[in-house]
Scaffold this motif. Structure first.
Motif, PDB file in Angstrom:
ATOM      1  N   ALA A   1      89.793 -40.809  91.886  1.00 35.96           N
ATOM      2  CA  ALA A   1      89.589 -40.172  93.179  1.00 35.96           C
ATOM      3  C   ALA A   1      90.945 -39.643  93.636  1.00 35.96           C
ATOM      4  O   ALA A   1      91.960 -40.344  93.527  1.00 35.96           O
ATOM      5  N   ILE A   2      90.961 -38.427  94.130  1.00 34.39           N
ATOM      6  CA  ILE A   2      92.208 -37.791  94.569  1.00 34.39           C
ATOM      7  C   ILE A   2      92.134 -37.549  96.067  1.00 34.39           C
ATOM      8  O   ILE A   2      91.153 -36.997  96.576  1.00 34.39           O
ATOM      9  N   GLY A   3      93.164 -37.968  96.736  1.00 31.62           N
ATOM     10  CA  GLY A   3      93.226 -37.768  98.174  1.00 31.62           C
ATOM     11  C   GLY A   3      94.396 -36.881  98.563  1.00 31.62           C
ATOM     12  O   GLY A   3      95.426 -36.862  97.886  1.00 31.62           O
ATOM     13  N   TRP A   4      94.195 -36.156  99.642  1.00 30.56           N
ATOM     14  CA  TRP A   4      95.293 -35.407 100.260  1.00 30.56           C
ATOM     15  C   TRP A   4      95.647 -36.098 101.574  1.00 30.56           C
ATOM     16  O   TRP A   4      94.760 -36.439 102.364  1.00 30.56           O
ATOM     17  N   PHE A   5      96.930 -36.262 101.781  1.00 32.97           N
ATOM     18  CA  PHE A   5      97.456 -36.877 102.985  1.00 32.97           C
ATOM     19  C   PHE A   5      98.503 -35.950 103.578  1.00 32.97           C
ATOM     20  O   PHE A   5      99.031 -35.080 102.898  1.00 32.97           O
ATOM     21  N   ARG A   6      98.812 -36.176 104.854  1.00 39.03           N
ATOM     22  CA  ARG A   6      99.880 -35.391 105.454  1.00 39.03           C
ATOM     23  C   ARG A   6     100.647 -36.245 106.443  1.00 39.03           C
ATOM     24  O   ARG A   6     100.123 -37.221 106.985  1.00 39.03           O
ATOM     25  N   GLN A   7     101.895 -35.860 106.637  1.00 36.55           N
ATOM     26  CA  GLN A   7     102.729 -36.551 107.606  1.00 36.55           C
ATOM     27  C   GLN A   7     103.558 -35.522 108.353  1.00 36.55           C
ATOM     28  O   GLN A   7     104.383 -34.824 107.752  1.00 36.55           O
TER      29      GLN A   7
ATOM     30  N   LEU B   1     104.131 -32.423 106.000  1.00 33.32           N
ATOM     31  CA  LEU B   1     104.356 -32.575 104.567  1.00 33.32           C
ATOM     32  C   LEU B   1     103.054 -33.109 103.971  1.00 33.32           C
ATOM     33  O   LEU B   1     102.554 -34.143 104.418  1.00 33.32           O
ATOM     34  N   TYR B   2     102.515 -32.397 103.009  1.00 30.13           N
ATOM     35  CA  TYR B   2     101.238 -32.745 102.409  1.00 30.13           C
ATOM     36  C   TYR B   2     101.461 -33.398 101.051  1.00 30.13           C
ATOM     37  O   TYR B   2     102.218 -32.889 100.219  1.00 30.13           O
ATOM     38  N   TYR B   3     100.774 -34.507 100.842  1.00 25.84           N
ATOM     39  CA  TYR B   3     100.875 -35.256  99.595  1.00 25.84           C
ATOM     40  C   TYR B   3      99.512 -35.368  98.938  1.00 25.84           C
ATOM     41  O   TYR B   3      98.491 -35.456  99.619  1.00 25.84           O
TER      42      TYR B   3
ATOM     43  N   SER C   1      87.292 -47.864  91.516  1.00 27.07           N
ATOM     44  CA  SER C   1      86.888 -49.165  92.057  1.00 27.07           C
ATOM     45  C   SER C   1      87.838 -49.691  93.115  1.00 27.07           C
ATOM     46  O   SER C   1      87.597 -50.759  93.679  1.00 27.07           O
ATOM     47  N   GLU C   2      88.889 -48.992  93.382  1.00 27.19           N
ATOM     48  CA  GLU C   2      89.899 -49.473  94.318  1.00 27.19           C
ATOM     49  C   GLU C   2      89.901 -48.652  95.609  1.00 27.19           C
ATOM     50  O   GLU C   2      89.437 -47.522  95.639  1.00 27.19           O
ATOM     51  N   ARG C   3      90.424 -49.245  96.651  1.00 26.75           N
ATOM     52  CA  ARG C   3      90.496 -48.557  97.945  1.00 26.75           C
ATOM     53  C   ARG C   3      91.879 -47.987  98.204  1.00 26.75           C
ATOM     54  O   ARG C   3      92.017 -47.054  98.998  1.00 26.75           O
ATOM     55  N   SER C   4      92.869 -48.544  97.571  1.00 27.81           N
ATOM     56  CA  SER C   4      94.222 -48.059  97.833  1.00 27.81           C
ATOM     57  C   SER C   4      94.653 -47.079  96.742  1.00 27.81           C
ATOM     58  O   SER C   4      94.182 -47.141  95.602  1.00 27.81           O
ATOM     59  N   TYR C   5      95.546 -46.203  97.116  1.00 24.54           N
ATOM     60  CA  TYR C   5      96.043 -45.178  96.209  1.00 24.54           C
ATOM     61  C   TYR C   5      97.272 -45.700  95.467  1.00 24.54           C
ATOM     62  O   TYR C   5      98.186 -46.247  96.069  1.00 24.54           O
ATOM     63  N   THR C   6      97.238 -45.517  94.161  1.00 24.71           N
ATOM     64  CA  THR C   6      98.284 -46.062  93.313  1.00 24.71           C
ATOM     65  C   THR C   6      99.379 -45.063  92.989  1.00 24.71           C
ATOM     66  O   THR C   6     100.553 -45.410  92.931  1.00 24.71           O
ATOM     67  N   TYR C   7      98.986 -43.813  92.766  1.00 22.09           N
ATOM     68  CA  TYR C   7      99.932 -42.794  92.325  1.00 22.09           C
ATOM     69  C   TYR C   7     100.057 -41.705  93.389  1.00 22.09           C
ATOM     70  O   TYR C   7      99.062 -41.226  93.922  1.00 22.09           O
ATOM     71  N   TRP C   8     101.324 -41.319  93.626  1.00 21.01           N
ATOM     72  CA  TRP C   8     101.603 -40.367  94.699  1.00 21.01           C
ATOM     73  C   TRP C   8     102.445 -39.217  94.176  1.00 21.01           C
ATOM     74  O   TRP C   8     103.231 -39.368  93.242  1.00 21.01           O
ATOM     75  N   GLY C   9     102.310 -38.081  94.864  1.00 23.11           N
ATOM     76  CA  GLY C   9     103.156 -36.936  94.580  1.00 23.11           C
ATOM     77  C   GLY C   9     104.303 -36.857  95.563  1.00 23.11           C
ATOM     78  O   GLY C   9     104.410 -37.654  96.498  1.00 23.11           O
ATOM     79  N   GLN C  10     105.163 -35.867  95.375  1.00 25.60           N
ATOM     80  CA  GLN C  10     106.381 -35.756  96.173  1.00 25.60           C
ATOM     81  C   GLN C  10     106.189 -34.982  97.462  1.00 25.60           C
ATOM     82  O   GLN C  10     107.065 -35.000  98.307  1.00 25.60           O
ATOM     83  N   GLY C  11     105.066 -34.313  97.638  1.00 20.37           N
ATOM     84  CA  GLY C  11     104.800 -33.613  98.872  1.00 20.37           C
ATOM     85  C   GLY C  11     105.193 -32.148  98.837  1.00 20.37           C
ATOM     86  O   GLY C  11     106.143 -31.756  98.159  1.00 20.37           O
ATOM     87  N   THR C  12     104.443 -31.349  99.585  1.00 18.63           N
ATOM     88  CA  THR C  12     104.752 -29.938  99.748  1.00 18.63           C
ATOM     89  C   THR C  12     104.618 -29.615 101.234  1.00 18.63           C
ATOM     90  O   THR C  12     103.683 -30.054 101.905  1.00 18.63           O
ATOM     91  N   LEU C  13     105.585 -28.866 101.759  1.00 23.25           N
ATOM     92  CA  LEU C  13     105.670 -28.637 103.194  1.00 23.25           C
ATOM     93  C   LEU C  13     104.819 -27.441 103.606  1.00 23.25           C
ATOM     94  O   LEU C  13     104.945 -26.357 103.048  1.00 23.25           O
ATOM     95  N   VAL C  14     103.988 -27.674 104.606  1.00 19.85           N
ATOM     96  CA  VAL C  14     103.190 -26.615 105.225  1.00 19.85           C
ATOM     97  C   VAL C  14     103.667 -26.436 106.658  1.00 19.85           C
ATOM     98  O   VAL C  14     103.693 -27.403 107.430  1.00 19.85           O
ATOM     99  N   THR C  15     104.054 -25.223 106.990  1.00 16.78           N
ATOM    100  CA  THR C  15     104.498 -24.906 108.338  1.00 16.78           C
ATOM    101  C   THR C  15     103.637 -23.796 108.887  1.00 16.78           C
ATOM    102  O   THR C  15     103.554 -22.710 108.297  1.00 16.78           O
TER     103      THR C  15
END
Length: 117
Positions: A32-38, A91-93, A100-114
């Motif tokens: 499962a792939i998720g997109w996150f932002r900060q 910053l989008y990751y 089978s898991e709820r937490s994300y194990t692998y992350w990317g470095q992020g790309t900035l959206v302005t």
């Protein structure tokens, strides 16, 4: 394993961007792939997720404007962002989790959206 997110940039309000997530040497199709932002000064938030069988989830703040999709043949996941608003600036990751898991194990470095005029 390092996911790579790209496609960010500067766009005017109402504009569109498409983010891509890939992972060289790592098969995304199983995960499962998720997109996150900060945004500056704010906590990270989940934006969208797509499971291995194509089921999708969106946060209320982007529902109807963003579309997540995956191309397993190209080993990529996309986030099409339309009708962008200044509050989408962040910053989008992308991240991967086992089905089978709820937490994300692998992350990317992020790309900035302005989003700004």
């Amino acid at each position: 394993v390092q996911l790579q997110a790209c496609g960010g940039g500067l766009v005017q309000p109402g504009g569109s961007l498409r983010l891509s997530c890939t992972a060289p040497g790592f098969t995304l199709g199983y995960y499962a792939i998720g997109w996150f932002r900060q945004a500056p000064g704010k906590a990270r938030e989940g934006v969208s997720c797509i499971t291995g069988d194509g089921s999708t989830v969106y946060s209320d703040s982007v529902k109807g404007r963003f579309t997540i999709s995956r191309d397993n043949g190209k080993n990529m996941v996309f986030l099409q962002m339309n009708s962008l608003k200044p509050e989408d600036t962040a910053l989008y990751y992308c991240a991967a989790r086992r089905p089978s898991e709820r937490s994300y194990t692998y992350w990317g470095q992020g790309t900035l959206v302005t989003v700004s005029s």
